[in-house]
Enzyme design. Sequence first.
Site, PDB file in Angstrom:
ATOM      1  N   GLU B  49     -23.415  48.733 -21.575  1.00 41.91           N
ATOM      2  CA  GLU B  49     -22.606  47.511 -21.567  1.00 41.91           C
ATOM      3  C   GLU B  49     -21.685  47.571 -22.767  1.00 41.91           C
ATOM      4  O   GLU B  49     -22.114  47.929 -23.865  1.00 41.91           O
ATOM      5  CB  GLU B  49     -23.495  46.275 -21.691  1.00 41.91           C
ATOM      6  CG  GLU B  49     -24.340  46.001 -20.460  1.00 41.91           C
ATOM      7  CD  GLU B  49     -25.228  44.774 -20.641  1.00 41.91           C
ATOM      8  OE1 GLU B  49     -26.154  44.609 -19.831  1.00 41.91           O
ATOM      9  OE2 GLU B  49     -25.006  43.990 -21.587  1.00 41.91           O
ATOM     10  N   ASP B  60     -23.686  33.760 -28.251  1.00 42.65           N
ATOM     11  CA  ASP B  60     -24.158  34.915 -29.005  1.00 42.65           C
ATOM     12  C   ASP B  60     -24.722  34.521 -30.352  1.00 42.65           C
ATOM     13  O   ASP B  60     -24.201  33.650 -31.034  1.00 42.65           O
ATOM     14  CB  ASP B  60     -23.010  35.913 -29.213  1.00 42.65           C
ATOM     15  CG  ASP B  60     -22.765  36.741 -27.966  1.00 42.65           C
ATOM     16  OD1 ASP B  60     -23.729  37.357 -27.480  1.00 42.65           O
ATOM     17  OD2 ASP B  60     -21.628  36.734 -27.459  1.00 42.65           O
TER      18      ASP B  60
END
Lengths: 410, 266
Positions: B49, B60
């Site tokens: 990824e 995040d």
Amino acid sequence: MKLKKKIPLIDQHDRYGFWGGKFGGSYIPETLKKPVEDLTREFSKLRNNKKFLKKRDYYFKNYIGSPTSFVKLENLSNHLGGAQIWAKVVSEANGGAHKIYNATVHALICKAMGKKYIVGDTGAGYAGKMLSMAAKKFGLKCKIFMGAKDIKRQKPNCDAMRKNGAEIVPVYSGSQTLVDAVSECMRYWVSNCDTTHMCVGSTVGPNIFVKICGWSTAQISRELKIQIKQEFKKIPKKIKLINCVGGGSSAYGFWSEFIDFNKSQIELIGVEAGGPKKSKLHAAPLSRNAKIGILHGAASYVCQNNEGQINDTESISAGLDYPGVSPIHCFLKDTKRARYTYATDEEALKAHVMVTKFEKLNPSLEPSHAFAEAIKIAPQLSKDTIIIVNSCGDAKKDRDILRERLGKNK
Amino acid sequence: MNSLISKTFLTVKKENRPVLLTYTVAGDNTKKKSLEILKSISNYADICELGFPHNTPIADGGQIQTSAYRAIKNGIKINDVFSIAKNFKKIKKNKPIILMGYFNMIYQYNENKFLEKCKKSKVDGLIVVDLPYPENKNFASKCKKKGINFIQLVSPTTSKIRLKKIIKDSHDMIYYISMLSTTGGKLKVSPKKILEKYNKIKKQNKSKNVVIGFGITEKTIQSLKKADGLVVGSAICKEISRSIEKRQNAVTNVTNIVKRLKNKIQ
């Protein structure tokens, strides 16, 4: 794109939460889908629940202190000539700003949902201070996320938050202002949404938060409509409602009852933060034609670069120092119902000085932006034009900035 | 879809282990370095990824934020992300690459142009953190038309009805978020509980490949190895930060971590 009449603006969105088909929505991580859906369901139930409404009205009256006064600024009007300038002194509300409406409603919702923890973001510190007050009042544990830069420049409000027993979580990422505080608050909610309720401090964020906040601040214009009728017997022919716009919660609250009026009778003017005169940075996505982007879960006009990175903003007023703006203001802009402009830091300061010189009023730096516009346009307008400025915050919190910028006497 | 992603799952299943997915941020800490890291770790990782960094990442945690800010500061642009992916695929054409990021970046680039560019760069899949179901339906079907996997996310808060619908609309891979957390949080749910929920997802449709991510480190990976695939991101980003700070070779250090992760799930 068209506004509908007789339906509150907060409800004029499609089933995906978009106003005008493109502003708003809920761009959220999967984890937040359920808490957002739960909150949406709960809110739609509560706003139709007579008991809840009674409770809200009780606290608005007895805790917040509704109605706040509506006064003519006689000296300022005489000095400038032209239009009559009036103020809706929302800063009289408990805590000193309009943020108390949203905070109180969120605390009531949090209680109704059986959650014990409440978190919120803050820029100028008013949203945080009010949430800490409401949390204390209703026995909730409270955490406030605030940019490290804002903690420094809005100390009086931080002191108040701590006194109310709230924990202030300083945010050091990015520009260390409101935008980062909102991001960090959302991240915290992602991790704790099972036990914690989140309050977004303005009419921004995922659709439901825009609605709850707008529903709460709408109290301002409900009061104002009655007060105007009392004062003038009927709604005057030429009114201009001037309000500062950061996220846009006080402006929506100030305008909501008047949106259905013809704009030639009641003009809505939003004043954004133009930043320092010499700086390229600002916090005025509407009036300086930013592109549509997605920030904090909603599509709106956003100060950003070509790639979609969110721009730094700059404003003397922490409460307006935000790169995005409410989707409902984007909608009002594109339907041309409201007009948006900006005032620079210097113009806002000057307006603050002038208003405090002539009137017994102490508007914070945020509404000083609105006063700057009023001062600018009043002399050119006829005597029968009624300018009303929402003086939505008190300058106590700006003590340090004002002292620094205006010298010791202030 | 007879995609490279599903082929990878099939191949790895024969080895009786989960697919190892890594996450790194494009341009962390430079364009060149991030490509080197990618090439090197892909000797051990099965699917890579690659994050396209955004400066307001609402889901995040600290580690990935740090990597993203570092990459942006060093001038990474979306087109650089595509060129990193393209260069990677030139050398590792059988290694699936998944781009991951926030929707505003795609929105500004223009959805169609973005997908066209993905196709040209041989990107195999896309994860868009803040474009949930059903809002993503239209975009997901555009992806499908271009032969790009749109990877749906599922979390512990996803309701049963929702889960059914999401799985029905999903492509070859589903990403299960292990717990209520941003990326890089400490695993606060027991692996047993995570696998229970994972099995519920699998039960709906056995043919879908379900990977687990969030909170997976060298310490925790082994306990979850029954899953179809496991994603490690923050632990890798953290190692990049550490290596930079200690002036050590990030490529070697990160590769060693991925090697060890791989060993733990053999």
